[in-house]
Write a protein that holds these residues in place. Structure first.
Motif, PDB file in Angstrom:
ATOM      1  N   THR A 132      26.848  28.183  72.115  1.00 14.10           N
ATOM      2  CA  THR A 132      27.017  29.337  72.480  1.00 14.10           C
ATOM      3  C   THR A 132      27.653  30.166  70.972  1.00 14.10           C
ATOM      4  O   THR A 132      27.862  29.606  70.320  1.00 14.10           O
ATOM      5  CB  THR A 132      28.206  29.659  73.456  1.00 14.10           C
ATOM      6  OG1 THR A 132      28.551  30.978  73.810  1.00 14.10           O
ATOM      7  CG2 THR A 132      29.656  28.787  73.275  1.00 14.10           C
ATOM      8  N   SER A 168      28.929  34.820  78.042  1.00 12.84           N
ATOM      9  CA  SER A 168      28.099  35.084  76.675  1.00 12.84           C
ATOM     10  C   SER A 168      26.889  34.359  76.938  1.00 12.84           C
ATOM     11  O   SER A 168      26.381  33.856  77.805  1.00 12.84           O
ATOM     12  CB  SER A 168      29.006  34.478  75.621  1.00 12.84           C
ATOM     13  OG  SER A 168      28.332  34.656  74.568  1.00 12.84           O
ATOM     14  N   PHE A 202      24.493  31.493  76.298  1.00 16.12           N
ATOM     15  CA  PHE A 202      24.644  30.037  76.203  1.00 16.12           C
ATOM     16  C   PHE A 202      23.375  29.401  76.427  1.00 16.12           C
ATOM     17  O   PHE A 202      22.624  29.327  77.452  1.00 16.12           O
ATOM     18  CB  PHE A 202      25.574  29.471  77.593  1.00 16.12           C
ATOM     19  CG  PHE A 202      26.035  28.034  77.485  1.00 16.12           C
ATOM     20  CD1 PHE A 202      27.540  28.049  76.876  1.00 16.12           C
ATOM     21  CD2 PHE A 202      25.090  27.187  77.698  1.00 16.12           C
ATOM     22  CE1 PHE A 202      27.886  26.723  76.947  1.00 16.12           C
ATOM     23  CE2 PHE A 202      25.711  25.751  77.771  1.00 16.12           C
ATOM     24  CZ  PHE A 202      27.177  25.712  77.022  1.00 16.12           C
ATOM     25  N   SER A 208      22.609  32.006  80.312  1.00 23.92           N
ATOM     26  CA  SER A 208      23.925  32.594  79.834  1.00 23.92           C
ATOM     27  C   SER A 208      24.885  32.050  80.979  1.00 23.92           C
ATOM     28  O   SER A 208      24.645  31.053  81.750  1.00 23.92           O
ATOM     29  CB  SER A 208      23.969  34.220  80.543  1.00 23.92           C
ATOM     30  OG  SER A 208      23.659  34.302  81.649  1.00 23.92           O
ATOM     31  N   GLU A 238      24.909  39.522  72.619  1.00 26.32           N
ATOM     32  CA  GLU A 238      25.243  39.773  73.896  1.00 26.32           C
ATOM     33  C   GLU A 238      24.992  41.042  74.483  1.00 26.32           C
ATOM     34  O   GLU A 238      25.310  41.268  75.777  1.00 26.32           O
ATOM     35  CB  GLU A 238      26.807  39.409  73.858  1.00 26.32           C
ATOM     36  CG  GLU A 238      27.354  37.914  73.584  1.00 26.32           C
ATOM     37  CD  GLU A 238      28.890  38.062  73.832  1.00 26.32           C
ATOM     38  OE1 GLU A 238      29.447  38.776  74.451  1.00 26.32           O
ATOM     39  OE2 GLU A 238      29.363  36.740  73.420  1.00 26.32           O
TER      40      GLU A 238
END
Lengths: 220, 95
Positions: A157, A174, A176, A180, B17
């Motif tokens: 991450t 976040s 990963f 996620s 993100e």
């Protein structure tokens, strides 16, 4: 644009059901097929990473405004812990943990056999505009611990995991491993990943690969 | 790689993100049944695409899953400010 929706006095009918299988129906966690219990039984030597699935827990997504006093008080009363209002924090009283997801959304993780009762109690206790969704079947929690757990996470991450930036109790969603996950630091060397059911197998495979150099110990 | 401050998570996160959702402050026609094709087309398709200060909407996809606005310089990529939906920008283009 952001004015609050007026609280509704009448409780609308919501279809709720007990998602806990009973009797002959066997509950299978998203990593059931990985047979972690068998792997745990023939664990090799020690290792720097300990992996455990916190399986078959009740996952309740709670949504509501922090300005709705009934929502905040009702959740605190039923769950036994107040919803954390500070961003990226969590609370945990041993049996119930609540993770902050966004300013109006929380994930409460409760024992599976209490999830239905808690959901019904929440609906009875809260007035106004709110939402409770039982997403227990849709996700699972993988716990990583050990001295090298953080090294595995660093490979996976982009979050800054330094203790100064990611203290115990912090929660952050976040990317990963190209999927996620919701990462929570539950102890100095202990991390919990909330992952979606459909990504659970992929992340399990990823974690095995990423932790190979440190030695992986599976716990049932 | 942009380093973006999420006003809901209240910390800086990496661009990976987020997802940029284009120009901000585009008002939907209040009476869509009675607006002209030109007005509707303007709303759907036409964007300013300025060189310099632009207000745009960003989505914290893997984090809190909230939208917010960013004022960014399209020439330098510098983020001038971040503000929540419903708020007005402090930094605006001159003229």
């Amino acid at each position: 644009m952001s004015e609050a929706i007026a609280p509704e006095k009448e409780v609308t009918n919501v279809a709720v059901m007990n998602q806990l299988p009973s009797g002959a129906i066997r509950a299978e966690s998203p990593l059931h097929h990985a047979e972690l219990d068998k792997l745990a039984a023939r664990n090799p030597r020690g290792g720097g990473v300990i992996l455990r699935e916190l399986k078959l827990l009740g996952h309740l997504t709670l949504r509501g405004s922090q300005d709705n006093a009934s929502f905040m008080a009702g959740c605190a009363e039923v769950l036994g812990v107040a919803l954390p209002t500070k961003p990226l924090t969590s609370v945990d009283n041993g049996s119930v943990s609540v993770r902050w997801l966004s300013p109006d959304e929380w994930l409460a993780v409760v024992p599976m056999d209490q999830a239905f009762e808690i959901e019904r109690s929440l609906r009875a206790a809260i007035e106004g505009h709110f939402q409770v969704v039982n997403g227990s079947g849709g996700q699972t929690i993988i716990e990583l611990s050990g001295p090298n757990a953080v090294d595995v996470l660093k490979k996976s991450t982009i979050l800054d995991l330094h203790p100064s930036q990611f203290p115990v109790g912090k929660v952050a969603g976040s990317v990963f491993a190209k999927a996620s996950a919701l990462v929570r630091r539950s102890g100095e060397d202990t991390w919990e990943l909330v992952v979606r059911r459909s990504f659970a197998d992929y992340i399990w495979l990823w974690l095995q690969d990423a932790s190979r150099e440190y030695g992986l110990v599976v716990k049932a | 790689m942009l380093h973006i401050y999420c006003p809901h998570c209240e910390e800086l996160r990496e661009e990976e993100e987020f997802h940029c959702s284009g120009e901000a402050h585009i008002a939907r026609p209040l009476d869509p049944d009675n607006c002209t094709d030109a007005e509707w087309g303007e709303y759907i398709f036409f964007r300013k695409n300025p060189r310099g200060i632009q207000h745009e909407m960003w989505y914290h996809t893997t984090g809190c899953r909230k939208f917010f606005n960013v004022t960014r310089d399209t020439q330098t990529y510098e983020i001038k400010e971040v503000y929540k939906i419903g708020e007005q920008p402090k930094v605006v283009a001159e003229g």
